[in-house]
Scaffold this motif. Structure first.
Motif, PDB file in Angstrom:
ATOM      1  N   LEU A 119       0.804  -1.225   0.000  1.00 49.12           N
ATOM      2  CA  LEU A 119       0.000   0.000   0.000  1.00 49.12           C
ATOM      3  C   LEU A 119       0.838   1.275   0.000  1.00 49.12           C
ATOM      4  O   LEU A 119       0.359   2.323  -0.453  1.00 49.12           O
ATOM      5  CB  LEU A 119      -0.924   0.014   1.219  1.00 49.12           C
ATOM      6  N   ARG A 123      -1.195   5.125   2.577  1.00 55.32           N
ATOM      7  CA  ARG A 123      -2.383   4.281   2.420  1.00 55.32           C
ATOM      8  C   ARG A 123      -2.415   3.188   3.484  1.00 55.32           C
ATOM      9  O   ARG A 123      -3.492   2.791   3.943  1.00 55.32           O
ATOM     10  CB  ARG A 123      -2.418   3.671   1.025  1.00 55.32           C
ATOM     11  N   GLU A 127      -5.819   3.295   5.276  1.00 53.90           N
ATOM     12  CA  GLU A 127      -6.704   2.228   4.826  1.00 53.90           C
ATOM     13  C   GLU A 127      -6.633   0.966   5.675  1.00 53.90           C
ATOM     14  O   GLU A 127      -7.557   0.154   5.647  1.00 53.90           O
ATOM     15  CB  GLU A 127      -6.389   1.876   3.367  1.00 53.90           C
ATOM     16  N   ASP A 283      -7.386  11.021   6.513  1.00 49.10           N
ATOM     17  CA  ASP A 283      -7.391  11.429   5.113  1.00 49.10           C
ATOM     18  C   ASP A 283      -7.534  12.944   4.942  1.00 49.10           C
ATOM     19  O   ASP A 283      -7.289  13.465   3.847  1.00 49.10           O
ATOM     20  CB  ASP A 283      -8.533  10.733   4.358  1.00 49.10           C
TER      21      ASP A 283
END
Length: 296
Positions: A119, A123, A127, A283
């Motif tokens: 990733l 990320r 995530e 984010d």
């Protein structure tokens, strides 16, 4: 779990020591025993009830209506709302929680490393680490894992993030960000997650670690000529206490130094503090960074 001292109960449940003492006097619960030095020790069944109380307080119940209630009554209050609000775990997240539950450290470390390589750092944090942290918290609240398992997870993730951040070297672009937690907040995983999101952007992040007194934060920010102070609050930290600390820190900082605040304790809260950048989720950090750079 054997009887715990008050500091450990505060860490385990997120209920401050002063609150525990007030409840003891006002509601006759908890009822700790005393060790040979006269220090409070809380039996396992009382700690379990305190966990239930914390979850009910987070749902909006008032202490006066629940603290003295039997554990069975508290569980009955909690179960419908808790089951409705809990979403099924992603299969990948569930598999990682199983590794944590079974103490399969080597497999957990290797699996996390594989996700990081696949990733990339940012990320990986937004995530995987963020939803996994929430799922670990839910599993703990529902009694599916214990404190030892939660600590195992935290240790592995923190070590991985520190190594990844270190490999990027020292950032050379503005802003210079001073990071810490306020007194009473000993969890630093949130700070590492923020740093992992910002380090690839060339940001200079300096951490003071956990539980830095407000006056010391303000002094360090001034002396170090930092552009931003960033503070993080875990789900275990009381939201009211978090907002009060943020307001006090904002007053203590020069207007020229921005204050960013975020973490699970503030998630979903509508309250806004003037001249404070409240980061709702990881984010949002790139946008906050872009806004600061554009304005400066």
């Amino acid at each position: 779990m054997s009887a715990l001292p008050i500091a450990a109960v505060e860490r385990d449940t997120g209920i401050p020591k002063d609150t525990l003492r007030v409840w003891e006097r006002r509601y006759a619960f908890p009822q700790p025993v005393r060790d040979d030095k006269g220090e409070r020790l809380y039996p396992a069944e009382q700690v379990e009830k305190l966990r239930l109380l914390r979850r009910l307080l987070d749902q909006g119940h008032r202490p006066g209506s629940i603290v003295a209630a039997p554990t069975e009554a508290l569980a009955a209050l909690l179960e419908p709302a808790g089951e409705r609000g809990r979403e099924p775990a992603d299969p990948g997240i569930a598999a990682l929680i199983d590794l944590v539950r079974l103490h399969r450290s080597a497999e957990l470390r290797a699996t996390l490393q594989q996700h990081l390589v696949k990733l990339g750092l940012q990320r990986f944090v937004s995530e995987l680490v963020a939803p996994l942290s929430r799922a670990i918290g839910e599993a703990w609240l529902h009694g599916e894992i214990g404190v030892a398992e939660e600590h195992l997870f935290t240790e592995h993730v923190q070590n991985l993030l520190r190594s990844s951040i270190s490999s990027l070297g020292t950032g050379s672009r503005s802003p210079r960000i001073l990071m810490t937690t306020l007194p009473g907040e000993e969890h630093i995983l949130g700070l590492l997650m923020v740093e992992a999101m910002l380090a690839p952007e060339g940001v200079q992040c300096i951490s003071l670690g956990a539980q830095t007194p407000l006056a010391d934060i303000a002094q360090a920010a001034r002396d170090g000529q930092f552009d931003v102070v960033a503070v993080s609050f875990s789900a275990a930290f009381p939201a009211r206490q978090a907002f009060r600390g943020i307001e006090q820190l904002r007053d203590a900082l020069p207007a020229s130094i921005a204050l960013w605040a975020g973490g699970a304790a503030l998630h979903g809260k509508r309250k806004r503090i003037d001249k404070v950048q409240q980061i709702a989720q990881l984010d949002d950090l790139p946008d906050a960074l872009a806004e600061w750079r554009k304005a400066n």
